[in-house]
Motif scaffolding. Structure first.
Motif, PDB file in Angstrom:
ATOM      1  N   ALA A  82       0.720  -1.205  -0.012  1.00 41.08           N
ATOM      2  CA  ALA A  82      -0.009   0.040   0.110  1.00 41.08           C
ATOM      3  C   ALA A  82       0.981   1.300  -0.024  1.00 41.08           C
ATOM      4  CB  ALA A  82      -0.877   0.137   1.381  1.00 41.08           C
ATOM      5  N   HIS A  83       1.995   1.328   0.863  1.00 38.41           N
ATOM      6  CA  HIS A  83       3.002   2.377   0.641  1.00 38.41           C
ATOM      7  C   HIS A  83       3.377   2.407  -0.636  1.00 38.41           C
ATOM      8  CE1 HIS A  83       5.729   5.306   2.317  1.00 38.41           C
ATOM      9  NE2 HIS A  83       6.583   4.589   1.727  1.00 38.41           N
ATOM     10  N   GLU A  84       4.001   1.436  -1.355  1.00 35.09           N
ATOM     11  CA  GLU A  84       4.507   1.713  -2.532  1.00 35.09           C
ATOM     12  C   GLU A  84       3.482   2.110  -3.524  1.00 35.09           C
ATOM     13  OE1 GLU A  84       7.171   1.306  -5.653  1.00 35.09           O
ATOM     14  OE2 GLU A  84       7.552   1.019  -3.425  1.00 35.09           O
ATOM     15  N   ALA A  85       2.457   1.817  -3.426  1.00 36.54           N
ATOM     16  CA  ALA A  85       1.162   1.927  -4.429  1.00 36.54           C
ATOM     17  C   ALA A  85       0.925   3.597  -4.174  1.00 36.54           C
ATOM     18  CB  ALA A  85      -0.124   1.473  -4.312  1.00 36.54           C
ATOM     19  N   MET A  86       1.157   4.026  -2.968  1.00 37.70           N
ATOM     20  CA  MET A  86       0.886   5.407  -2.605  1.00 37.70           C
ATOM     21  C   MET A  86       1.898   6.393  -3.186  1.00 37.70           C
ATOM     22  SD  MET A  86       0.655   7.283   1.169  1.00 37.70           S
ATOM     23  CE  MET A  86       2.536   6.892   1.324  1.00 37.70           C
ATOM     24  N   MET A  87       3.415   6.023  -3.224  1.00 40.01           N
ATOM     25  CA  MET A  87       4.142   6.875  -3.393  1.00 40.01           C
ATOM     26  C   MET A  87       4.480   6.815  -4.796  1.00 40.01           C
ATOM     27  SD  MET A  87       5.283   8.021  -0.727  1.00 40.01           S
ATOM     28  CE  MET A  87       6.869   8.751  -1.189  1.00 40.01           C
ATOM     29  N   ARG A  88       4.179   5.638  -5.773  1.00 44.31           N
ATOM     30  CA  ARG A  88       4.288   5.601  -6.919  1.00 44.31           C
ATOM     31  C   ARG A  88       4.188   6.907  -7.838  1.00 44.31           C
ATOM     32  NH1 ARG A  88       1.897   1.235  -7.987  1.00 44.31           N
ATOM     33  NH2 ARG A  88       3.668  -0.106  -7.171  1.00 44.31           N
TER      34      ARG A  88
END
Length: 121
Positions: A82-88
């Motif tokens: 979820a963090h990776e998806a938010m930062m992308r």
């Protein structure tokens, strides 16, 4: 103004117990201090506050009880995803649509090679 102005341990003046900076009793900590110990407030109410004079007026930091604090939740695989998806989107250049590996400037939305204001001669 002296530090005595903010000395209100029973909360009669400010509504909750209030202490001058660096004068809080043991057993209370700010969010940052809790985090440094691997803890979080865990839903508890603010127990007290610190107040001090600041260049822009009066500053306040809320204090939480250490005995009611809970451990920080560990990062699970789902949370990392979820963090990776938010930062992308924050790492994606709006011009070349590449994930550049760092957060692009919010003022332009462009990576360094695409941003004409960052071009070197």
């Amino acid at each position: 103004m002296s530090a005595a102005r903010f000395w209100d341990p029973d909360g009669t003046t400010y509504g909750i117990p209030t202490y001058p900076l660096h004068m809080a009793p043991d057993g209370l900590a700010t969010r940052r201090q809790l985090r440094a110990r691997g803890l979080r407030p865990g839903g508890q109410e603010v127990a007290a506050q610190l107040m001090w004079r600041h260049a822009r007026g009066i500053a306040v930091a809320y204090l939480y009880r250490l005995d009611l604090a809970k451990p920080v939740r560990p990062m699970t695989l789902g949370r990392w995803r979820a963090h990776e998806a938010m930062m992308r989107p924050r790492r994606t250049c709006t011009a070349c649509r590449r994930d550049v590996g760092y957060v692009v400037r919010t003022s332009t939305g462009l990576c360094e090679p695409c941003d004409p204001t960052l071009a070197t001669a």
